[in-house]
Design an enzyme around this catalytic site. Structure first.
Site, PDB file in Angstrom:
ATOM      1  N   ARG A 125     -25.174 -32.701 -12.197  1.00  0.00           N
ATOM      2  CA  ARG A 125     -25.718 -31.620 -13.032  1.00  0.00           C
ATOM      3  C   ARG A 125     -25.581 -31.967 -14.510  1.00  0.00           C
ATOM      4  O   ARG A 125     -26.484 -31.681 -15.304  1.00  0.00           O
ATOM      5  CB  ARG A 125     -25.010 -30.306 -12.717  1.00  0.00           C
ATOM      6  CG  ARG A 125     -25.487 -29.711 -11.411  1.00  0.00           C
ATOM      7  CD  ARG A 125     -24.528 -28.682 -10.885  1.00  0.00           C
ATOM      8  NE  ARG A 125     -24.427 -27.518 -11.734  1.00  0.00           N
ATOM      9  CZ  ARG A 125     -23.370 -26.695 -11.734  1.00  0.00           C
ATOM     10  NH1 ARG A 125     -22.341 -26.952 -10.933  1.00  0.00           N
ATOM     11  NH2 ARG A 125     -23.357 -25.648 -12.510  1.00  0.00           N
ATOM     12  N   ARG A 173     -34.925 -25.106 -19.431  1.00  0.00           N
ATOM     13  CA  ARG A 173     -34.097 -26.271 -19.119  1.00  0.00           C
ATOM     14  C   ARG A 173     -34.856 -27.581 -19.293  1.00  0.00           C
ATOM     15  O   ARG A 173     -34.273 -28.648 -19.155  1.00  0.00           O
ATOM     16  CB  ARG A 173     -33.613 -26.162 -17.672  1.00  0.00           C
ATOM     17  CG  ARG A 173     -32.135 -25.789 -17.557  1.00  0.00           C
ATOM     18  CD  ARG A 173     -31.748 -25.812 -16.100  1.00  0.00           C
ATOM     19  NE  ARG A 173     -30.331 -25.839 -15.845  1.00  0.00           N
ATOM     20  CZ  ARG A 173     -29.535 -24.781 -15.779  1.00  0.00           C
ATOM     21  NH1 ARG A 173     -30.001 -23.576 -16.031  1.00  0.00           N
ATOM     22  NH2 ARG A 173     -28.263 -24.917 -15.480  1.00  0.00           N
ATOM     23  N   ARG A 184     -18.993 -20.893  -5.610  1.00  0.00           N
ATOM     24  CA  ARG A 184     -20.291 -21.548  -5.839  1.00  0.00           C
ATOM     25  C   ARG A 184     -20.217 -22.971  -5.334  1.00  0.00           C
ATOM     26  O   ARG A 184     -19.412 -23.766  -5.809  1.00  0.00           O
ATOM     27  CB  ARG A 184     -20.637 -21.531  -7.342  1.00  0.00           C
ATOM     28  CG  ARG A 184     -21.430 -20.328  -7.750  1.00  0.00           C
ATOM     29  CD  ARG A 184     -21.782 -20.363  -9.210  1.00  0.00           C
ATOM     30  NE  ARG A 184     -22.648 -21.480  -9.572  1.00  0.00           N
ATOM     31  CZ  ARG A 184     -23.208 -21.603 -10.768  1.00  0.00           C
ATOM     32  NH1 ARG A 184     -23.001 -20.700 -11.698  1.00  0.00           N
ATOM     33  NH2 ARG A 184     -23.982 -22.642 -11.036  1.00  0.00           N
ATOM     34  N   LYS A 197     -22.136 -20.207 -20.951  1.00  0.00           N
ATOM     35  CA  LYS A 197     -23.333 -19.437 -21.304  1.00  0.00           C
ATOM     36  C   LYS A 197     -23.282 -18.022 -20.700  1.00  0.00           C
ATOM     37  O   LYS A 197     -23.518 -17.046 -21.402  1.00  0.00           O
ATOM     38  CB  LYS A 197     -24.600 -20.160 -20.826  1.00  0.00           C
ATOM     39  CG  LYS A 197     -24.774 -21.555 -21.420  1.00  0.00           C
ATOM     40  CD  LYS A 197     -26.096 -22.184 -20.990  1.00  0.00           C
ATOM     41  CE  LYS A 197     -26.177 -22.540 -19.507  1.00  0.00           C
ATOM     42  NZ  LYS A 197     -25.272 -23.647 -19.099  1.00  0.00           N
ATOM     43  N   ARG A 244     -13.902 -22.861 -11.848  1.00  0.00           N
ATOM     44  CA  ARG A 244     -14.806 -21.778 -11.455  1.00  0.00           C
ATOM     45  C   ARG A 244     -15.130 -21.872  -9.972  1.00  0.00           C
ATOM     46  O   ARG A 244     -15.218 -20.857  -9.285  1.00  0.00           O
ATOM     47  CB  ARG A 244     -16.096 -21.853 -12.292  1.00  0.00           C
ATOM     48  CG  ARG A 244     -17.059 -20.722 -12.006  1.00  0.00           C
ATOM     49  CD  ARG A 244     -18.199 -20.665 -13.003  1.00  0.00           C
ATOM     50  NE  ARG A 244     -19.191 -21.699 -12.772  1.00  0.00           N
ATOM     51  CZ  ARG A 244     -20.257 -21.904 -13.551  1.00  0.00           C
ATOM     52  NH1 ARG A 244     -20.437 -21.163 -14.628  1.00  0.00           N
ATOM     53  NH2 ARG A 244     -21.124 -22.852 -13.289  1.00  0.00           N
TER      54      ARG A 244
HETATM   55  O1  C5P Z   1     -27.916 -21.732 -15.026  1.00  0.00           O
HETATM   56  P1  C5P Z   1     -26.972 -22.043 -13.912  1.00  0.00           P
HETATM   57  O2  C5P Z   1     -25.951 -23.075 -14.276  1.00  0.00           O
HETATM   58  O3  C5P Z   1     -26.369 -20.818 -13.313  1.00  0.00           O
HETATM   59  O4  C5P Z   1     -27.876 -22.704 -12.775  1.00  0.00           O
HETATM   60  C1  C5P Z   1     -27.335 -23.163 -11.571  1.00  0.00           C
HETATM   61  C2  C5P Z   1     -28.319 -24.098 -10.914  1.00  0.00           C
HETATM   62  O5  C5P Z   1     -29.568 -23.422 -10.718  1.00  0.00           O
HETATM   63  C3  C5P Z   1     -28.674 -25.334 -11.725  1.00  0.00           C
HETATM   64  O6  C5P Z   1     -27.737 -26.367 -11.552  1.00  0.00           O
HETATM   65  C4  C5P Z   1     -30.031 -25.676 -11.162  1.00  0.00           C
HETATM   66  O7  C5P Z   1     -29.920 -26.321  -9.917  1.00  0.00           O
HETATM   67  C5  C5P Z   1     -30.642 -24.311 -10.930  1.00  0.00           C
HETATM   68  N1  C5P Z   1     -31.465 -23.854 -12.067  1.00  0.00           N
HETATM   69  C6  C5P Z   1     -32.643 -24.512 -12.352  1.00  0.00           C
HETATM   70  N2  C5P Z   1     -33.442 -24.097 -13.383  1.00  0.00           N
HETATM   71  C7  C5P Z   1     -33.085 -23.059 -14.140  1.00  0.00           C
HETATM   72  C8  C5P Z   1     -31.875 -22.377 -13.883  1.00  0.00           C
HETATM   73  C9  C5P Z   1     -31.071 -22.818 -12.830  1.00  0.00           C
HETATM   74  O8  C5P Z   1     -32.991 -25.469 -11.695  1.00  0.00           O
HETATM   75  N3  C5P Z   1     -33.876 -22.667 -15.150  1.00  0.00           N
HETATM   76 MG    MG Z   2     -24.430 -19.639 -15.840  1.00  0.00          MG
END
Ligand code: C5P
Ligand code: MG
Length: 190
Positions: free
Chosen positions: A146, A89, A134, A14, A128
């Site tokens: 996740r 989400r 990360r 994404k 990654r």
């Molecule tokens: O979107 P991304 O994968 O970068 O998000 C990393 C982490 O941030 C997710 O695994 C989650 O723990 C948290 N997150 C969330 N709600 C969102 C965006 C991210 O809980 N809307």
């Molecule tokens: Mg991302």
């Protein structure tokens, strides 16, 4: 104004593809994950609270991320479009986003959904993790959690947007450029 959700499981690409769309179309990129990581780096109260959830591979509560998006949307003026990356989400977040957009006479144009098989996701996230540092990308149990959280809480958004006629599945495998081309030609048709 185009309002596009770049959707998909963790590791679907994404963030990478949002950048390609921003370069091509001059859209604004709203990444809640990037915002949360910036809050953590700045050691704000919100960041410290969010870190617990992120490290466990769980979702930060709806009110927190909705609040962040609300502040950002208030600041956006006229741009060709907005790309939401990592938000919404949950169905609750999607409904709240709909309300916010309706109140300024806007609405979601499309859910661009990057479809990637499970094993490929795990492979990409581990890779990654090696370069990005990360912490949620280095531990296999956190990665699997996740993906499970995605399946339980986020995947239902596909039904939600299908019912609204806004679901656009896009093959998320191949080279970065091949995937960008698929997205760009889909967006060109909107
Ligand atoms: O979107 P991304 O994968 O970068 O998000 C990393 C982490 O941030 C997710 O695994 C989650 O723990 C948290 N997150 C969330 N709600 C969102 C965006 C991210 O809980 N809307
Ligand atoms: Mg991302």
């Amino acid at each position: 104004m185009l309002q596009l959700i770049l959707f998909g499981p963790p590791g679907a690409g994404k963030g990478t593809q949002a950048q390609a769309l921003v370069e091509h179309f001059k859209f604004v990129h709203l990444s809640t994950g990037d915002l949360l990581r910036a809050e953590i780096a700045a050691q704000t109260a919100l960041g410290l609270e969010a870190k617990r959830f992120i490290d466990a591979g769980e979702l930060v509560p709806d009110e927190t991320v909705i609040g962040m998006i609300r502040i950002l949307l208030d600041r956006i003026d006229t741009v060709p479009g907005v790309i939401y990356d990592g938000f919404p989400r949950t169905v609750a977040q999607a409904k709240e986003l709909d309300k916010m957009l309706t109140s300024c006479k806007e609405g979601i144009t499309a859910l661009l959904s990057l479809e990637v098989p499970h094993d490929e996701l795990v492979k990409r996230l581990l890779l990654r993790g090696e370069s990005s540092g990360r912490t949620d990308d280095t531990d296999i149990a956190t990665i699997e959690n996740r993906i499970s959280v995605y399946e339980a809480k986020t995947q239902p958004l596909i039904d939600y947007y299908t019912q609204l006629g806004k679901y656009h599945p896009i093959a998320g495998v191949g080279t970065i450029q091949e995937i960008s081309q698929r997205l760009i030609s889909d967006v060109d048709k909107l």
